[in-house]
Scaffold this motif. Sequence first.
Motif, PDB file in Angstrom:
ATOM      1  N   THR A   1       0.854  -1.185   0.000  1.00 39.89           N
ATOM      2  CA  THR A   1       0.000   0.000   0.000  1.00 39.89           C
ATOM      3  C   THR A   1       0.892   1.238   0.000  1.00 39.89           C
ATOM      4  O   THR A   1       1.969   1.250   0.605  1.00 39.89           O
TER       5      THR A   1
ATOM      6  N   VAL B   1      -3.703   0.662  -3.186  1.00 33.93           N
ATOM      7  CA  VAL B   1      -3.465  -0.741  -2.852  1.00 33.93           C
ATOM      8  C   VAL B   1      -3.002  -1.456  -4.122  1.00 33.93           C
ATOM      9  O   VAL B   1      -3.731  -1.497  -5.120  1.00 33.93           O
TER      10      VAL B   1
ATOM     11  N   TRP C   1      -8.074  -3.431   4.046  1.00 35.44           N
ATOM     12  CA  TRP C   1      -8.946  -2.962   2.977  1.00 35.44           C
ATOM     13  C   TRP C   1      -9.816  -4.099   2.452  1.00 35.44           C
ATOM     14  O   TRP C   1     -11.029  -3.950   2.267  1.00 35.44           O
TER      15      TRP C   1
ATOM     16  N   ALA D   1      -3.404  -3.712   3.202  1.00 39.35           N
ATOM     17  CA  ALA D   1      -4.135  -4.357   2.107  1.00 39.35           C
ATOM     18  C   ALA D   1      -5.143  -5.364   2.651  1.00 39.35           C
ATOM     19  O   ALA D   1      -6.268  -5.472   2.143  1.00 39.35           O
TER      20      ALA D   1
ATOM     21  N   VAL E   1      -4.923   6.443  -0.508  1.00 36.65           N
ATOM     22  CA  VAL E   1      -4.199   5.177  -0.380  1.00 36.65           C
ATOM     23  C   VAL E   1      -4.337   4.375  -1.665  1.00 36.65           C
ATOM     24  O   VAL E   1      -5.446   4.191  -2.189  1.00 36.65           O
TER      25      VAL E   1
END
Length: 556
Positions: free
Chosen positions: A291, A339, A382, A379, A337
């Motif tokens: 990330t 990813v 998320w 990650a 952000v």
Amino acid sequence: MTDSSTPGPSGSGSPTDRSWWGWGTVDQALSDAECTALGKLIPGAADTPLPVPDVPALALPKVRVRPPSALAPLMSSAPRDRASHTYGKAYRDVLRALAGDVSAAPDQVVRPRTEQHVIDVLDWAAEADVAVVPYGAGSSVVGGVEYRADARHGVVSLDLSALDQVLEIDRVSRAARIQAGALGPDLEAQLRPYGLTLRHFPQSFEFSTLGGWLATRAGGHYATLFTHIDDLVESLRVVTPVGINESLRLPGSGAGPSPDRLFLGSEGTLGVITEAWMRLQERPRHKASATVVFDDFHAAVEAVRAVSQSGLHPANCRLLDPGEAALAGVAQDGESVLVLGVESAHAPVDARLTELLALARDHGGTPMSGGPDGGDTAARTWRSAFLRMPYLRDALARMSVVTETFETACTWDRAPELYETVRGRLTEVVREVTGAVGTVNCRFTHVYADGPAPYFTVIAPGRRGAEVAMWDEIKSAAMDLLHDLGATVTHHHAVGRDHRPGYDRQRPEPFALALGAAKRALDPAGILNPGVLIDPTAPAFNDSKPAAFSDPTTVG
């Protein structure tokens, strides 16, 4: 193969049953206490959650049609079957179900066990003037499985969940013949012993089918390269009211317009997809993810553009703006952000990830974490939030919060203006409609060398009893904005009935004429999912045979 998640005919069921009114399974839905706690995070939300109606208490419409004896064993008019096949899983579907409004319920739910059963159902429906709404697993978020069209003698929901087998595997060509009713997990489980995977993982993976992905041109796991299910299709087999359409298995062909493309995205209005030969891949053995944070969202957009045009083709390339990053729990200080994820079945991928991170750094990005699969905490956070989000959406809906998403795609030159205009103008619309300050967040779900697919999330307190009307007004404004900005009305959610106004404006008129002609030719009685993609006129009858269009020049 038995689908243990398919609810039985009674109103009760085990905790792992599919929810009849909302997303996923009953045991994963938030409790009343959890809904209340979540609602407290949204100023202006209701104090108590809307109750979930019991199926036996629902005022289902009277059953208008009875099946012929030959089809009766395949059909059910049980209340739970009818209620659970009334709507998809959009915000407006959830609110209407919570209100006990099942006025659009089908008369019968039919579960064919063979392709011949599908043929028999279509033959009977054409004779009886009964509409047929193809149904994969009911995860549509655009009204694709809800009957809202012209008056018919009845309507049946054609549930393909019993056609769920991988029938044949060509290991040499790395392809498989798969029935359309296979749910994502069942499909992958049948491929796993061969070391193969379709690797198409939409957010609805657990609760959607191959046929649904094909009929709606679903977007999947890959953020670049193989973004849509279209890219994985080798050939299709489709039952239409006038015959079976089966295309040749080919790696590619220049022989005229593609017969597969006609049915990909046709949403059950031209025929019923029963099988497909799908291109497979070796299961990945090498993975790495990272990330990257950016202080400036537009710098992050430029980084993603560089990544998409680099030819490095990351499997994951999701960009979250500050609001979306905070919502997912991966950033709290106003950062955007990115990813990133790479994978391969054949060779280590660390070098490719290093190249991607270098591109991000060139545009002001700072890597947070990264490395081999499992090493990137952000990650994983998320991904967990991504999979949990539909359940949270349902919980907020029960607290009368207006919370829903819409998605689009545009070229890179238009992306900055689209992002700023949609967020700015829609924030104003939300305030006008709800009387409160809401949030409009954005993430890029898929990216191409020529543009991104922005995905917007709207959250605002609603007014109990007016939630659906409020969202409809906000969504209408969003579609107007997308049209004005030259963006598509949908990137991967499909058209259904909810996106029809935007789709009608987007498609060229000559194509509308061709689509209308295809509908008349393939479905002369107009029984298949009426109202999706095009509008049929009222049925005309000649010698007791229904006809879909009284005026052959009429199209939607």
